[in-house]
Design a protein around this motif. Structure first.
Motif, PDB file in Angstrom:
ATOM      1  N   PHE A 146      -8.156 -46.909 -61.234  1.00 36.77           N
ATOM      2  CA  PHE A 146      -7.339 -47.920 -61.830  1.00 36.77           C
ATOM      3  C   PHE A 146      -5.963 -47.641 -61.805  1.00 36.77           C
ATOM      4  O   PHE A 146      -5.204 -48.552 -61.423  1.00 36.77           O
ATOM      5  N   TYR A 147      -5.387 -46.564 -61.428  1.00 36.07           N
ATOM      6  CA  TYR A 147      -3.941 -46.264 -61.472  1.00 36.07           C
ATOM      7  C   TYR A 147      -3.798 -46.966 -59.695  1.00 36.07           C
ATOM      8  O   TYR A 147      -2.785 -47.833 -59.610  1.00 36.07           O
ATOM      9  N   ILE A 148      -4.562 -46.759 -58.739  1.00 33.24           N
ATOM     10  CA  ILE A 148      -4.413 -47.287 -57.438  1.00 33.24           C
ATOM     11  C   ILE A 148      -4.367 -48.860 -57.527  1.00 33.24           C
ATOM     12  O   ILE A 148      -3.611 -49.457 -57.067  1.00 33.24           O
ATOM     13  N   TRP A 149      -5.282 -49.352 -58.244  1.00 31.74           N
ATOM     14  CA  TRP A 149      -5.480 -50.864 -58.361  1.00 31.74           C
ATOM     15  C   TRP A 149      -4.091 -51.375 -58.970  1.00 31.74           C
ATOM     16  O   TRP A 149      -3.651 -52.601 -58.824  1.00 31.74           O
ATOM     17  N   THR A 150      -3.735 -50.620 -60.107  1.00 27.02           N
ATOM     18  CA  THR A 150      -2.503 -51.259 -60.637  1.00 27.02           C
ATOM     19  C   THR A 150      -1.427 -51.118 -59.606  1.00 27.02           C
ATOM     20  O   THR A 150      -0.670 -52.119 -59.931  1.00 27.02           O
ATOM     21  N   CYS A 151      -1.251 -50.261 -58.864  1.00 24.06           N
ATOM     22  CA  CYS A 151       0.077 -50.134 -58.108  1.00 24.06           C
ATOM     23  C   CYS A 151      -0.396 -51.383 -56.985  1.00 24.06           C
ATOM     24  O   CYS A 151       0.690 -52.033 -56.815  1.00 24.06           O
ATOM     25  N   VAL A 152      -1.352 -51.554 -56.809  1.00 26.82           N
ATOM     26  CA  VAL A 152      -1.726 -52.543 -55.498  1.00 26.82           C
ATOM     27  C   VAL A 152      -1.260 -54.076 -56.347  1.00 26.82           C
ATOM     28  O   VAL A 152      -0.556 -55.086 -55.916  1.00 26.82           O
ATOM     29  N   ALA A 153      -1.653 -54.221 -57.578  1.00 22.32           N
ATOM     30  CA  ALA A 153      -1.366 -55.191 -58.138  1.00 22.32           C
ATOM     31  C   ALA A 153       0.067 -55.681 -58.543  1.00 22.32           C
ATOM     32  O   ALA A 153       0.450 -56.762 -58.551  1.00 22.32           O
ATOM     33  N   SER A 154       0.774 -54.458 -58.909  1.00 24.51           N
ATOM     34  CA  SER A 154       2.264 -54.596 -59.120  1.00 24.51           C
ATOM     35  C   SER A 154       2.789 -54.989 -57.906  1.00 24.51           C
ATOM     36  O   SER A 154       3.853 -55.783 -57.917  1.00 24.51           O
ATOM     37  N   PHE A 155       2.528 -54.235 -56.745  1.00 17.78           N
ATOM     38  CA  PHE A 155       3.101 -54.555 -55.339  1.00 17.78           C
ATOM     39  C   PHE A 155       2.904 -56.058 -55.057  1.00 17.78           C
ATOM     40  O   PHE A 155       4.013 -56.746 -54.547  1.00 17.78           O
ATOM     41  N   ILE A 156       1.861 -56.303 -55.284  1.00 17.68           N
ATOM     42  CA  ILE A 156       1.461 -57.962 -54.915  1.00 17.68           C
ATOM     43  C   ILE A 156       2.235 -58.830 -55.928  1.00 17.68           C
ATOM     44  O   ILE A 156       2.804 -59.828 -55.095  1.00 17.68           O
ATOM     45  N   ALA A 157       2.353 -58.596 -57.022  1.00 14.97           N
ATOM     46  CA  ALA A 157       3.125 -59.413 -57.966  1.00 14.97           C
ATOM     47  C   ALA A 157       4.674 -59.405 -57.609  1.00 14.97           C
ATOM     48  O   ALA A 157       5.186 -60.360 -57.705  1.00 14.97           O
ATOM     49  N   GLY A 158       4.874 -58.248 -56.993  1.00 16.30           N
ATOM     50  CA  GLY A 158       6.559 -58.091 -56.546  1.00 16.30           C
ATOM     51  C   GLY A 158       6.897 -58.539 -55.436  1.00 16.30           C
ATOM     52  O   GLY A 158       8.025 -58.774 -55.128  1.00 16.30           O
ATOM     53  N   LEU A 159       5.922 -58.846 -54.496  1.00 13.28           N
ATOM     54  CA  LEU A 159       6.052 -59.176 -53.097  1.00 13.28           C
ATOM     55  C   LEU A 159       7.096 -60.571 -53.225  1.00 13.28           C
ATOM     56  O   LEU A 159       8.098 -60.582 -52.427  1.00 13.28           O
ATOM     57  N   PRO A 160       6.901 -61.802 -53.930  1.00 12.64           N
ATOM     58  CA  PRO A 160       7.815 -62.886 -53.718  1.00 12.64           C
ATOM     59  C   PRO A 160       9.316 -62.653 -54.110  1.00 12.64           C
ATOM     60  O   PRO A 160      10.168 -63.103 -53.510  1.00 12.64           O
ATOM     61  N   PHE A 161       9.515 -61.621 -55.279  1.00 12.96           N
ATOM     62  CA  PHE A 161      10.840 -61.239 -55.386  1.00 12.96           C
ATOM     63  C   PHE A 161      11.531 -60.452 -54.272  1.00 12.96           C
ATOM     64  O   PHE A 161      12.624 -60.547 -54.052  1.00 12.96           O
ATOM     65  N   MET A 162      10.557 -59.685 -53.594  1.00 12.33           N
ATOM     66  CA  MET A 162      11.177 -58.826 -52.264  1.00 12.33           C
ATOM     67  C   MET A 162      11.572 -59.789 -51.206  1.00 12.33           C
ATOM     68  O   MET A 162      12.296 -59.435 -50.560  1.00 12.33           O
ATOM     69  N   THR A 163      10.787 -60.695 -51.151  1.00  9.84           N
ATOM     70  CA  THR A 163      11.083 -61.731 -49.829  1.00  9.84           C
ATOM     71  C   THR A 163      12.204 -62.642 -49.977  1.00  9.84           C
ATOM     72  O   THR A 163      12.789 -63.124 -49.201  1.00  9.84           O
ATOM     73  N   THR A 164      12.752 -62.633 -51.366  1.00  7.37           N
ATOM     74  CA  THR A 164      14.020 -63.675 -51.389  1.00  7.37           C
ATOM     75  C   THR A 164      15.270 -62.966 -51.140  1.00  7.37           C
ATOM     76  O   THR A 164      16.253 -63.693 -50.968  1.00  7.37           O
ATOM     77  N   PHE A 165      15.400 -61.649 -50.919  1.00  8.90           N
ATOM     78  CA  PHE A 165      16.723 -61.065 -50.718  1.00  8.90           C
ATOM     79  C   PHE A 165      16.809 -60.767 -49.287  1.00  8.90           C
ATOM     80  O   PHE A 165      16.034 -60.469 -48.574  1.00  8.90           O
TER      81      PHE A 165
END
Length: 55
Positions: free
Chosen positions: A36-55
């Motif tokens: 659960f912890y690993i997949w939560t980290c994966v989901a959080s990373f995926i959700a944050g990718l669009p914000f990381m690419t804007t900078f």
């Protein structure tokens, strides 16, 4: 980044995010806290990718 690369990235995000949510549910059903912890980290990373690419 070209339009085709952006489209591929968006498609990948739209496919992987629901998959990671399903995996989180499966890990909770099996009482697998590490999974659960690993997949939560994966989901959080995926959700944050669009914000990381804007900078």
């Amino acid at each position: 980044m070209s339009a085709s690369e952006s489209a591929v990235l968006l498609l990948l995000l739209l496919l992987l995010f629901p998959f990671s949510i399903v995996q989180m549910k499966s890990a909770l059903d099996q009482e697998d806290l590490e999974g659960f912890y690993i997949w939560t980290c994966v989901a959080s990373f995926i959700a944050g990718l669009p914000f990381m690419t804007t900078f």
